[in-house]
Design an enzyme around this catalytic site. Structure first.
Site, PDB file in Angstrom:
ATOM      1  N   GLN A  22       0.833  -1.202   0.000  1.00  6.92           N
ATOM      2  CA  GLN A  22       0.000   0.000   0.000  1.00  6.92           C
ATOM      3  C   GLN A  22       0.868   1.253   0.000  1.00  6.92           C
ATOM      4  OE1 GLN A  22      -3.246  -0.640   2.570  1.00  6.92           O
ATOM      5  NE2 GLN A  22      -4.126   1.387   2.343  1.00  6.92           N
ATOM      6  N   HIS A  78       0.120  -3.129  11.224  1.00 10.81           N
ATOM      7  CA  HIS A  78       1.266  -3.920  11.693  1.00 10.81           C
ATOM      8  C   HIS A  78       1.684  -3.591  13.124  1.00 10.81           C
ATOM      9  CE1 HIS A  78       1.654  -5.760   7.796  1.00 10.81           C
ATOM     10  NE2 HIS A  78       1.650  -4.570   7.229  1.00 10.81           N
ATOM     11  N   ARG A 102      -9.444  -8.028   4.194  1.00 10.70           N
ATOM     12  CA  ARG A 102      -8.288  -7.542   4.960  1.00 10.70           C
ATOM     13  C   ARG A 102      -8.332  -6.024   5.096  1.00 10.70           C
ATOM     14  NH1 ARG A 102      -2.776  -6.048   3.857  1.00 10.70           N
ATOM     15  NH2 ARG A 102      -1.251  -6.970   5.297  1.00 10.70           N
ATOM     16  N   GLN A 120       1.157 -11.723  10.157  1.00 11.37           N
ATOM     17  CA  GLN A 120       1.628 -10.533   9.440  1.00 11.37           C
ATOM     18  C   GLN A 120       0.784  -9.294   9.733  1.00 11.37           C
ATOM     19  OE1 GLN A 120       0.033  -9.098   6.094  1.00 11.37           O
ATOM     20  NE2 GLN A 120       1.620  -9.799   4.676  1.00 11.37           N
ATOM     21  N   SER A 122       3.814  -6.526   2.702  1.00  9.76           N
ATOM     22  CA  SER A 122       2.514  -6.463   3.362  1.00  9.76           C
ATOM     23  C   SER A 122       1.434  -7.058   2.453  1.00  9.76           C
ATOM     24  CB  SER A 122       2.198  -5.027   3.779  1.00  9.76           C
ATOM     25  OG  SER A 122       1.076  -4.980   4.633  1.00  9.76           O
ATOM     26  N   LEU A 123       0.484  -6.281   1.951  1.00  9.05           N
ATOM     27  CA  LEU A 123      -0.546  -6.853   1.077  1.00  9.05           C
ATOM     28  C   LEU A 123       0.074  -7.525  -0.141  1.00  9.05           C
ATOM     29  CD1 LEU A 123      -1.626  -5.529  -1.891  1.00  9.05           C
ATOM     30  CD2 LEU A 123      -1.687  -3.525  -0.451  1.00  9.05           C
TER      31      LEU A 123
END
Length: 323
Positions: free
Chosen positions: A11, A204, A120, A253, A95-96
């Site tokens: 992102q 996170h 998510r 994660q 991440s994503l």
């Protein structure tokens, strides 16, 4: 012969117009966007191509949009003869981007990946009320120094390292007041810059536990296959291939540290990778890689010209592995 890992952006790399040239040029890319639209029950592709920017930036839109853009690039490459299994040693995503990497490697179907990322994004946004959480970039401090800043700033609230993006670029996340304290503490400890990031939730960190629980439930319902090449996981900075472990690490994660510096270091060291190829929108990961492992070649592929250049180069260097 170069040894390649494909990487997938996270992102922040989204931009209005993303994927539009691909969709207009390549039917197989258009098919990716159409399938994602169908999976989500709305025209996400229209938001990607035309905006508005504030709607695209919403976490629930940006996450599946970035994945769709990455997979569209991959599908164009595959239609022209590339096999991910024969061309790449590893995949990794920020991440994503880990979901994009797993879709690329065959662990998730495209439709399931789109729905997982919508879930998510929504869950991460709902986990903390708007205005209660924040993230900040601490520039010029190493990981240990940034961790010490977060611990000092917490004062009974949540403030944790969220992303170790590159040497001297660490992001902290947590309660807004604690993160604001971290800005001042970091400046006092020699940070070159310390600034709040324009995000709508504190990703996170432990405040994301409700989102982790939501993803555990969602992932339990989705078919998962072993990836055709190993995934170097964010929370481990090490390769994994077992679907059960992949599921576990994806849940971890959500609240865990994105160990990107260690991931790229592992790829360039033990992984034996000599080229990192970023698939999708932007060049963020390529820029970080140059700081982490300057001897590793980098390439970003987002449009038709990038695709042609990569296919020409990879055909020459890996011809014996192609069909």
């Amino acid at each position: 012969m170069s040894s390649i890992a494909f990487t997938f952006p996270g992102q922040g790399s989204q931009a209005v117009g993303m994927g539009k040239e691909l969709a207009e040029t390549f039917p197989e890319a258009r098919a990716v966007f159409d399938e994602v639209d169908a999976a989500l029950g709305e025209k996400l592709s229209q938001i990607m191509f035309e905006g508005p920017e504030d709607v695209l930036r919403l976490t629930e839109n940006a996450q599946p949009a970035l994945m769709a853009s990455s997979i569209a690039v991959l599908r164009v490459l595959e239609t022209r003869g590339l096999s991910l299994a024969r061309t790449a040693k590893f995949v990794a995503g920020h991440s994503l981007g880990e979901y994009s990497a797993l879709c690329a490697a065959g662990t998730f179907s495209l439709s399931d990946t789109a729905r997982l990322l919508r879930t998510r994004g929504q869950a991460m946004q709902k986990a903390v009320p708007v205005g209660h959480g924040a993230m900040a970039a601490l520039l010029g401090l190493d990981l240990d120094a940034a961790r010490a800043v977060a611990e000092e700033a917490a004062q009974g609230e949540v403030c944790q390292v969220a992303n170790d993006n590159a040497p001297g670029q660490v992001v902290v996340s947590g309660a807004v007041s604690a993160v604001e304290r971290a800005l001042e503490i970091a400046k006092g400890k020699g940070a070159k810059r310390a600034l709040l990031l324009p995000v709508s939730a504190p990703f996170h960190c432990s405040l994301m536990q409700p989102a982790a629980d939501a993803m555990a439930a969602a992932l339990a319902e989705v078919e998962m296959k072993s990836p055709v090449v190993p995934l170097v996981a964010n929370v481990l900075a090490a390769p994994i291939s077992d679907p059960a472990e992949i599921r576990q690490r994806l849940v971890e994660q959500v609240t865990g540290v994105v160990r990107w510096t260690e991931t790229v270091t592992w790829l360039a060291g033990e992984g034996g990778v000599t080229q990192l190829v970023e698939l999708g929108t932007g060049k963020v990961l390529s820029g970080l890689a140059k700081r982490i492992a300057p001897d590793v070649a980098t390439q970003s592929i987002s449009g038709a010209a990038d695709i042609d250049a990569f296919l020409t180069a990879v055909t020459v260097s890996t011809q014996d592995r192609w069909t």
